[in-house]
Design a protein around this motif. Structure first.
Motif, PDB file in Angstrom:
ATOM      1  N   UNK A  44       0.824  -1.206   0.000  1.00  0.00           N
ATOM      2  CA  UNK A  44       0.000   0.000   0.000  1.00  0.00           C
ATOM      3  C   UNK A  44       0.859   1.258   0.000  1.00  0.00           C
ATOM      4  N   UNK A  45       2.002   1.181   0.673  1.00  0.00           N
ATOM      5  CA  UNK A  45       2.878   2.351   0.765  1.00  0.00           C
ATOM      6  C   UNK A  45       3.747   2.543  -0.470  1.00  0.00           C
ATOM      7  N   UNK A  62      10.180  -4.897  -6.585  1.00  0.00           N
ATOM      8  CA  UNK A  62       9.832  -3.915  -7.614  1.00  0.00           C
ATOM      9  C   UNK A  62       9.060  -2.727  -7.097  1.00  0.00           C
ATOM     10  N   UNK A  63       9.219  -2.398  -5.800  1.00  0.00           N
ATOM     11  CA  UNK A  63       8.561  -1.198  -5.294  1.00  0.00           C
ATOM     12  C   UNK A  63       9.340   0.031  -5.773  1.00  0.00           C
ATOM     13  N   UNK A  64       8.817   1.206  -5.497  1.00  0.00           N
ATOM     14  CA  UNK A  64       9.497   2.420  -5.950  1.00  0.00           C
ATOM     15  C   UNK A  64      10.791   2.686  -5.171  1.00  0.00           C
ATOM     16  N   UNK A 131      19.585  10.678   1.501  1.00  0.00           N
ATOM     17  CA  UNK A 131      18.802  11.915   1.432  1.00  0.00           C
ATOM     18  C   UNK A 131      17.306  11.640   1.326  1.00  0.00           C
ATOM     19  N   UNK A 132      16.901  10.343   1.314  1.00  0.00           N
ATOM     20  CA  UNK A 132      15.493   9.993   1.133  1.00  0.00           C
ATOM     21  C   UNK A 132      14.937   9.177   2.305  1.00  0.00           C
ATOM     22  N   UNK A 133      15.511   9.316   3.461  1.00  0.00           N
ATOM     23  CA  UNK A 133      15.110   8.474   4.582  1.00  0.00           C
ATOM     24  C   UNK A 133      13.698   8.765   5.066  1.00  0.00           C
ATOM     25  N   UNK A 134      13.188   9.947   4.755  1.00  0.00           N
ATOM     26  CA  UNK A 134      11.808  10.256   5.129  1.00  0.00           C
ATOM     27  C   UNK A 134      10.819   9.298   4.478  1.00  0.00           C
ATOM     28  N   UNK A 135      11.223   8.667   3.366  1.00  0.00           N
ATOM     29  CA  UNK A 135      10.356   7.686   2.708  1.00  0.00           C
ATOM     30  C   UNK A 135      10.121   6.483   3.625  1.00  0.00           C
ATOM     31  N   UNK A 136      11.124   6.099   4.406  1.00  0.00           N
ATOM     32  CA  UNK A 136      10.981   4.954   5.302  1.00  0.00           C
ATOM     33  C   UNK A 136      10.242   5.313   6.578  1.00  0.00           C
ATOM     34  N   UNK A 137      10.226   6.587   6.918  1.00  0.00           N
ATOM     35  CA  UNK A 137       9.466   7.024   8.089  1.00  0.00           C
ATOM     36  C   UNK A 137       7.982   6.720   7.906  1.00  0.00           C
ATOM     37  N   UNK A 138       7.515   6.708   6.651  1.00  0.00           N
ATOM     38  CA  UNK A 138       6.113   6.377   6.372  1.00  0.00           C
ATOM     39  C   UNK A 138       5.792   4.953   6.817  1.00  0.00           C
ATOM     40  N   UNK A 139       6.752   4.056   6.661  1.00  0.00           N
ATOM     41  CA  UNK A 139       6.559   2.672   7.094  1.00  0.00           C
ATOM     42  C   UNK A 139       6.486   2.603   8.614  1.00  0.00           C
ATOM     43  N   UNK A 140       7.373   3.317   9.296  1.00  0.00           N
ATOM     44  CA  UNK A 140       7.338   3.340  10.756  1.00  0.00           C
ATOM     45  C   UNK A 140       5.991   3.841  11.262  1.00  0.00           C
ATOM     46  N   UNK A 142       3.134   3.776   9.679  1.00  0.00           N
ATOM     47  CA  UNK A 142       2.080   2.804   9.350  1.00  0.00           C
ATOM     48  C   UNK A 142       2.080   1.637  10.339  1.00  0.00           C
ATOM     49  N   UNK A 143       3.263   1.183  10.748  1.00  0.00           N
ATOM     50  CA  UNK A 143       3.330   0.118  11.747  1.00  0.00           C
ATOM     51  C   UNK A 143       2.685   0.570  13.057  1.00  0.00           C
ATOM     52  N   UNK A 144       2.922   1.808  13.433  1.00  0.00           N
ATOM     53  CA  UNK A 144       2.305   2.341  14.645  1.00  0.00           C
ATOM     54  C   UNK A 144       0.774   2.385  14.488  1.00  0.00           C
ATOM     55  N   UNK A 145       0.313   2.867  13.355  1.00  0.00           N
ATOM     56  CA  UNK A 145      -1.125   2.983  13.118  1.00  0.00           C
ATOM     57  C   UNK A 145      -1.806   1.616  13.105  1.00  0.00           C
ATOM     58  N   UNK A 146      -1.059   0.569  12.738  1.00  0.00           N
ATOM     59  CA  UNK A 146      -1.615  -0.789  12.702  1.00  0.00           C
ATOM     60  C   UNK A 146      -1.318  -1.568  13.988  1.00  0.00           C
ATOM     61  N   UNK A 147      -0.929  -0.838  15.040  1.00  0.00           N
ATOM     62  CA  UNK A 147      -0.783  -1.394  16.393  1.00  0.00           C
ATOM     63  C   UNK A 147       0.323  -2.440  16.514  1.00  0.00           C
ATOM     64  N   UNK A 148       1.384  -2.275  15.744  1.00  0.00           N
ATOM     65  CA  UNK A 148       2.551  -3.132  15.938  1.00  0.00           C
ATOM     66  C   UNK A 148       3.129  -2.867  17.319  1.00  0.00           C
ATOM     67  N   UNK A 149       3.708  -3.895  17.922  1.00  0.00           N
ATOM     68  CA  UNK A 149       4.270  -3.784  19.259  1.00  0.00           C
ATOM     69  C   UNK A 149       5.787  -3.910  19.197  1.00  0.00           C
ATOM     70  N   UNK A 150       6.472  -3.100  20.013  1.00  0.00           N
ATOM     71  CA  UNK A 150       7.925  -3.073  19.973  1.00  0.00           C
ATOM     72  C   UNK A 150       8.559  -3.537  21.254  1.00  0.00           C
ATOM     73  N   UNK A 151       9.735  -3.006  21.537  1.00  0.00           N
ATOM     74  CA  UNK A 151      10.554  -3.460  22.657  1.00  0.00           C
ATOM     75  C   UNK A 151       9.838  -3.319  23.996  1.00  0.00           C
ATOM     76  N   UNK A 152       9.181  -2.193  24.222  1.00  0.00           N
ATOM     77  CA  UNK A 152       8.616  -1.905  25.535  1.00  0.00           C
ATOM     78  C   UNK A 152       7.212  -2.449  25.738  1.00  0.00           C
TER      79      UNK A 152
END
Length: 339
Positions: A44-45, A62-64, A131-140, A142-152
């Motif tokens: 989707x992203x 084959x993603x962008x 110089x394009x790392x903001x593109x990966x911030x979108x994935x982070x 989205x994981x938060x919005x989909x209730x992924x759980x992390x270390x804590x």
């Protein structure tokens, strides 16, 4: 409220020795979001098509941005090693039916429900231009919005965020400068990154031995590459360090690294494999930029030879004079330098 103001700091050295923009890849570990859901999220992203090796290891290619790998971070499942005991008795569990499912599918369901509480899923992002790392911030996000759980999210979640940073060059003097910078900043990185107790006590990011720190920070330590590798392996016989140099060293001296079977499988690549940060995907104010910017401090110090020399002398002197509380004292000194 999400942290919208954090930005990715610029590297002091943007281009590598080939004149190309240095690239960066992130590996995000998390729970509470399965493979299928994660694959869909990536599509989707960024677009792309799905290539399914098996239930527990898939790619979106084959993603962008390039190719993403989504897998369960355990070879027992991704390589189907759980089948070996059955196959030793010539039992092929994929052929046995239990209602509408095979015995293999039922066993995988059971294993995932149990092991999934202890081991993470992982998304390995493709290397993108620094110089394009903001593109990966979108994935982070989205994981938060989909209730992924992390270390804590749970006491035993020793989940991490790994960053693979393309090297500016592969000269031994450069490798040594980056390692020295990391060692000098390590106590500060632990504090500023709020490294979780579960990760500290886990075997995945064991600190470099003090004897190795002392060796490397001596100003007269100027090994050639082969000697450096031999020393590195002598003091670090596995990959469980917060800065794992084995992928880089395997790329430079494949034959030499092949002599060290104790380090396990290593994917050779010209990167610094930075393993220290938590995976804080469930925290609303966390961002990839936060962890990235901590690494940039290492980059800045690595490119200041005079400062490395000065701080190395101070570090070793304070270490020798301090019986307890060295990390807090050195972190205070580090903060003075950084500000």
């Amino acid at each position: 409220m999400q942290n919208k103001l954090m930005h990715f700091k610029k590297l002091p050295v943007l281009y590598n020795e080939r004149g190309e923009l240095r690239t960066v890849g992130f590996e995000l570990e998390y729970a509470n979001l399965g493979i299928a859901e994660s694959v869909q999220l990536v599509q989707e992203l960024y677009g792309g098509t799905v290539q399914k090796e098996n239930r527990f290891k898939q790619q979106v290619v084959g993603t962008r941005l390039g190719d993403f790998t989504i897998e369960f971070d355990l070879t027992l499942l991704t390589e189907k090693r759980y089948k070996k005991p059955f196959e030793s008795f010539d039992i092929h569990i994929e052929k046995y039916k239990l209602g509408n499912h095979t015995l293999e599918e039922e066993l995988e369901d059971a294993l995932e429900s149990v092991i999934g509480k202890l081991f993470p899923y992982e998304i390995a992002c493709p290397p993108v231009a620094c110089t394009r790392l903001d593109e990966l911030e979108k994935l982070r996000e989205a994981l938060y919005q989909h209730h992924a759980e992390g270390t804590k999210s749970f006491l035993t979640n020793a989940f991490g965020t790994h960053i693979n940073i393309g090297t500016p060059d592969t000269h031994i003097t450069t490798i040594l400068a980056y390692l020295r910078a990391f060692l000098l900043l390590y106590p500060w990185l632990l504090e500023v990154g709020h490294t979780d107790l579960a990760r500290r006590v886990s075997p995945f990011i064991d600190p470099f031995p003090e004897e190795y720190e002392t060796l490397v920070l001596q100003q007269n330590y100027n090994p050639d590459l082969d000697s450096f590798i031999e020393d590195y392996h002598r003091y670090n016989p596995n990959r469980n360090r917060p800065l794992d140099l084995y992928p880089l060293l395997a790329c430079l001296r494949k034959e030499l690294l092949a002599q060290y079977p104790d380090i396990g499988k290593v994917k050779a690549r010209k990167t610094f494999h930075y393993r220290l940060p938590n995976s804080s995907v469930s925290q609303p104010n966390w961002s990839l930029a936060e962890e990235w910017n901590n690494w940039v401090a290492v980059e800045e110090l690595a490119n200041d030879k005079a400062k490395i020399a000065q701080l190395s002398t101070e570090y070793l002197t304070l270490k020798e004079e301090t019986l307890i509380g060295f990390d807090s004292k050195w972190t205070k000194r580090t903060k003075q330098w950084l500000t």
